[in-house]
Design an enzyme around this catalytic site. Structure first.
Site, PDB file in Angstrom:
ATOM      1  N   SER A 135      13.086   5.713  -0.434  1.00 44.12           N
ATOM      2  CA  SER A 135      12.596   6.866   0.303  1.00 44.12           C
ATOM      3  C   SER A 135      13.684   7.928   0.342  1.00 44.12           C
ATOM      4  CB  SER A 135      12.205   6.485   1.743  1.00 44.12           C
ATOM      5  OG  SER A 135      11.026   5.718   1.763  1.00 44.12           O
ATOM      6  N   GLU A 165       0.863  -1.191   0.000  1.00 46.51           N
ATOM      7  CA  GLU A 165       0.000   0.000   0.000  1.00 46.51           C
ATOM      8  C   GLU A 165       0.892   1.232   0.000  1.00 46.51           C
ATOM      9  OE1 GLU A 165      -3.218   1.882  -0.595  1.00 46.51           O
ATOM     10  OE2 GLU A 165      -3.683  -0.125   0.177  1.00 46.51           O
ATOM     11  N   SER A 174       8.084   5.543   5.160  1.00 43.58           N
ATOM     12  CA  SER A 174       7.973   6.957   4.771  1.00 43.58           C
ATOM     13  C   SER A 174       8.808   7.921   5.617  1.00 43.58           C
ATOM     14  CB  SER A 174       6.508   7.394   4.688  1.00 43.58           C
ATOM     15  OG  SER A 174       5.846   6.634   3.696  1.00 43.58           O
ATOM     16  N   GLU A 206       0.381   7.281   1.045  1.00 49.00           N
ATOM     17  CA  GLU A 206       0.651   7.524   2.461  1.00 49.00           C
ATOM     18  C   GLU A 206      -0.531   8.128   3.202  1.00 49.00           C
ATOM     19  OE1 GLU A 206       4.399   8.078   0.008  1.00 49.00           O
ATOM     20  OE2 GLU A 206       2.386   8.948  -0.020  1.00 49.00           O
ATOM     21  N   CYS A 217       3.181   4.764   5.229  1.00 53.73           N
ATOM     22  CA  CYS A 217       2.515   3.986   4.195  1.00 53.73           C
ATOM     23  C   CYS A 217       2.280   2.562   4.702  1.00 53.73           C
ATOM     24  CB  CYS A 217       3.352   3.980   2.922  1.00 53.73           C
ATOM     25  SG  CYS A 217       5.052   3.385   3.175  1.00 53.73           S
ATOM     26  N   HIS A 252       8.835   8.998  -2.197  1.00 48.89           N
ATOM     27  CA  HIS A 252       8.721   7.589  -1.822  1.00 48.89           C
ATOM     28  C   HIS A 252       8.254   6.787  -3.029  1.00 48.89           C
ATOM     29  CE1 HIS A 252       9.310   8.695   2.362  1.00 48.89           C
ATOM     30  NE2 HIS A 252       8.474   9.692   2.138  1.00 48.89           N
TER      31      HIS A 252
END
Length: 475
Positions: A311, A25, A81, A28, A95, A324
């Site tokens: 990141s 996923e 993140s 964020e 995230c 990211h």
């Protein structure tokens, strides 16, 4: 402790990691908490010790990997993140399956603790008492209190005295895009409704005293619920004149990245044994991001992940830029966010799209009314129905939404879809990227410190649902 957290702790203890199946996923969740300038410790939130930040982030199920600082703020790359700490503002982006809202209460408690509360919270323990691990103690409500260690010669015991920051809460904002994999989110993030209920439940908590207003805001939705949409929560107790606030933050969320772009964020065979921070620097160069963020003029902290992912935080005076990337083909995603106050965002958005070449784009702008009034309509994506990107195609705006909240906060959102068949004009130069002029980003303002170098794997065992499987539930 929740069952999920308990099981995760047991897995970590035994060295067991979640199965990595190439799905993550990426979009964020973002939490921003602001405090009134001129009240409390002059260092503000930057006075929070590392152990206190670790406790806050543990609530969100993430950890610090590295830190960068300059005269204005501290920036941390997280396992999921980023975290930015100003004297009177904290921004946390997480995230994956993180539980970001769970850290709000602890952050508010730590920052607003006053001198009397600190004295009441002081306690004496023996040297072998493990309950105060990492220089933290617990108050009556179960919250962690920032502490400094003293030594009592009479009792020969360690004495922990809570350090009072004494800040005053001013503004809380929480936002996120609808999930790609909503069924994989843990509580309280299974839906926007649950998130609002979680916040509302804390608004009546007597232990929070005068800070309960942080949990008594309003929720909003921008964009089509049958497509990409953006959830926003705001609680505003700001009493300063609105003209004093001129901040604005743009976030460019990109989906279905080009194959050659995704490849740049995978560890190459020669890099598998390399330092992930060193590999992050390599990814910054080979992806084209170095030109986009003026890496030679900014303070940059980049981190690669195994087997893929990236990141990066970049600091330029009081502004941050954070990038990211989740490059897995089934869920490829990249985000580019900055609070740099540009005179126009057209060139920046085009430059970012030139680097990542996505097929679908969601652009959001969080702005104070005074900050947005400085710009003509054409300077934001409100006035950009088409974005022509040389070598990629033309992005057509599918929809545009705007919201005026709490007197002086404005939220803008637009969805763009790539049409590769439409002609484009002349190539876009990356020279007009995040900071202009280039001299504004001097490398002398920052100080790199406190880096860890452990390999982190991203991803969880998830199914691959359709993009919008739960339209009615606003997830």
């Amino acid at each position: 402790m929740e069952l999920g957290l308990f099981l995760n702790a047991q897995k970590e203890e035994k060295g067991i990691e979640d199965e990595y199946v190439g799905a993550f996923e990426g979009p964020e969740k973002t939490l921003e908490v602001c405090f009134t300038p001129g009240i409390g410790d002059p260092r503000g939130c930057r006075a929070l010790e590392r152990s206190a930040l670790d406790k806050i982030l543990a609530e969100a199920r993430c950890e610090i990997l590295s830190k960068t600082s300059n005269a204005y703020l501290d920036a941390y790359v997280l396992s999921e993140s980023s975290l930015f700490v100003y004297p009177h503002k904290v921004v946390i982006k997480t995230c994956g399956r993180t539980t970001l809202l769970r850290c709000l209460r602890r952050l508010v408690e730590l920052a607003t603790l006053d001198t009397k509360e600190a004295e009441d919270a002081s306690m004496v323990v023996t040297d072998d008492d493990d309950s105060l691990e990492n220089e933290n103690i617990r108050d009556k409500g179960g919250g962690s209190l920032l502490a400094t260690q003293l030594f009592d010669d009479n009792t020969h015991k360690k004495k922990k005295k809570a350090h009072a920051l004494g800040l005053r809460l001013e503004w809380v904002g929480y936002s996120r895009k609808n999930y790609v994999f909503p069924d994989e989110q843990p509580s309280p993030h299974t839906s926007f409704g649950e998130e609002l209920a979680y916040l509302k439940a804390h608004s009546k908590d007597s232990e929070l005293a005068g800070q309960s207003a942080a949990f008594d805001g309003q929720g909003y939705v921008l964009g089509p619920i049958t497509g990409d949409h953006w959830f926003v929560y705001i609680s505003d107790q700001c009493e300063r004149p609105s003209f004093m606030a001129t901040e604005r933050t743009i976030n460019i969320m990109m989906f279905d990245l080009a194959d050659e772009v995704r490849d740049a964020f995978y560890l190459q065979s020669s890099e598998e044994s390399e330092d992930l921070i060193a590999t992050g620097k390599i990814m910054t160069q080979r992806s084209g991001l170095a030109s986009l963020v003026h890496a030679d003029k900014s303070v940059v902290d980049a981190h690669a992940f195994a087997p893929c992912g990236y990141s990066m935080n970049a600091l330029c005076f009081e502004s941050y830029t954070t990038v990211h990337v989740t490059p897995e083909k089934n869920c490829s995603y990249a985000s580019f966010e900055t609070n740099t106050a540009l005179k126009s965002y057209g060139s920046l958005v085009k430059n970012v799209l030139t680097v990542f070449k996505p097929k679908r784009v969601v652009v959001t702008l969080f702005a104070d009314e005074a900050g947005l009034s400085e710009l003509p309509r054409s300077a934001t994506f409100d006035g950009m129905p088409r974005l022509e990107v040389a070598g990629t195609g033309t992005y057509q705006r599918a929809d545009f939404s705007s919201l005026h909240v709490e007197c002086d906060c404005i939220c803008l959102m637009a969805n763009y879809i790539l049409n590769e068949n439409l002609p484009t004009s002349s190539p876009v130069s990356l020279a007009s990227g995040v900071a202009a002029p280039l001299e504004a980003c001097g490398g002398t303002a920052g100080n790199k410190a406190s880096s860890t170098n452990k390999k982190k794997k991203r991803g969880l065992a998830v199914d691959f649902p359709q993009p919008y499987p739960h339209v009615g539930s606003l997830q």
